[in-house]
Design a protein around this motif. Structure first.
Motif, PDB file in Angstrom:
ATOM      1  N   GLY A   1       0.833  -1.195   0.000  1.00  0.00           N
ATOM      2  CA  GLY A   1       0.000   0.000   0.000  1.00  0.00           C
ATOM      3  C   GLY A   1       0.866   1.242   0.000  1.00  0.00           C
ATOM      4  N   GLU A   2       0.375   2.277  -0.651  1.00  0.00           N
ATOM      5  CA  GLU A   2       1.126   3.529  -0.764  1.00  0.00           C
ATOM      6  C   GLU A   2       1.047   4.350   0.515  1.00  0.00           C
ATOM      7  N   VAL A   3       1.996   5.247   0.691  1.00  0.00           N
ATOM      8  CA  VAL A   3       1.959   6.230   1.777  1.00  0.00           C
ATOM      9  C   VAL A   3       0.968   7.320   1.395  1.00  0.00           C
ATOM     10  N   VAL A   4       0.069   7.634   2.317  1.00  0.00           N
ATOM     11  CA  VAL A   4      -0.891   8.721   2.114  1.00  0.00           C
ATOM     12  C   VAL A   4      -0.990   9.476   3.433  1.00  0.00           C
ATOM     13  N   GLU A   5      -0.972  10.795   3.373  1.00  0.00           N
ATOM     14  CA  GLU A   5      -1.116  11.587   4.589  1.00  0.00           C
ATOM     15  C   GLU A   5      -2.280  12.548   4.443  1.00  0.00           C
ATOM     16  N   ILE A   6      -3.122  12.577   5.472  1.00  0.00           N
ATOM     17  CA  ILE A   6      -4.291  13.456   5.470  1.00  0.00           C
ATOM     18  C   ILE A   6      -4.286  14.226   6.774  1.00  0.00           C
ATOM     19  N   GLU A   7      -4.521  15.530   6.707  1.00  0.00           N
ATOM     20  CA  GLU A   7      -4.647  16.331   7.919  1.00  0.00           C
ATOM     21  C   GLU A   7      -6.037  16.946   7.933  1.00  0.00           C
ATOM     22  N   ILE A   8      -6.757  16.734   9.033  1.00  0.00           N
ATOM     23  CA  ILE A   8      -8.112  17.259   9.180  1.00  0.00           C
ATOM     24  C   ILE A   8      -8.065  18.366  10.216  1.00  0.00           C
ATOM     25  N   LYS A   9      -8.519  19.551   9.823  1.00  0.00           N
ATOM     26  CA  LYS A   9      -8.498  20.704  10.748  1.00  0.00           C
ATOM     27  C   LYS A   9      -9.900  21.137  11.074  1.00  0.00           C
TER      28      LYS A   9
END
Ligand code: FES
Length: 67
Positions: A59-67
């Motif tokens: 699986g790929e690296v994915v980054e999500i930031e929720i503000k």
């Protein structure tokens, strides 16, 4: 809140504190990082138990930031 999909591994969720309610039973989680299974092979779902290494999950690296 930050959510990261680790390379070939679980979803990593950074929290200060979380309350998990699973099948009616409540558990307070105090870890700063919670690892949730992304490969479907964990015997402790929704948490990662390291089984992704044995099944050679990709699986790929994915980054999500929720503000
Ligand atoms: S991602 Fe680690 S056991 Fe599934």
């Amino acid at each position: 809140m930050k959510i990261k999909a680790a390379e070939n591994g679980p979803y990593l969720i950074e929290v200060n504190e979380a309350k998990l309610i699973k099948n009616g039973s409540e558990q307070v989680l105090t870890q700063k990082t919670i690892a949730l299974c992304r490969c479907g092979q964990s015997s402790n779902k929704p948490f990662c138990d390291g089984s992704h290494k044995k099944c050679e999950f990709k699986g790929e690296v994915v980054e999500i930031e929720i503000k």
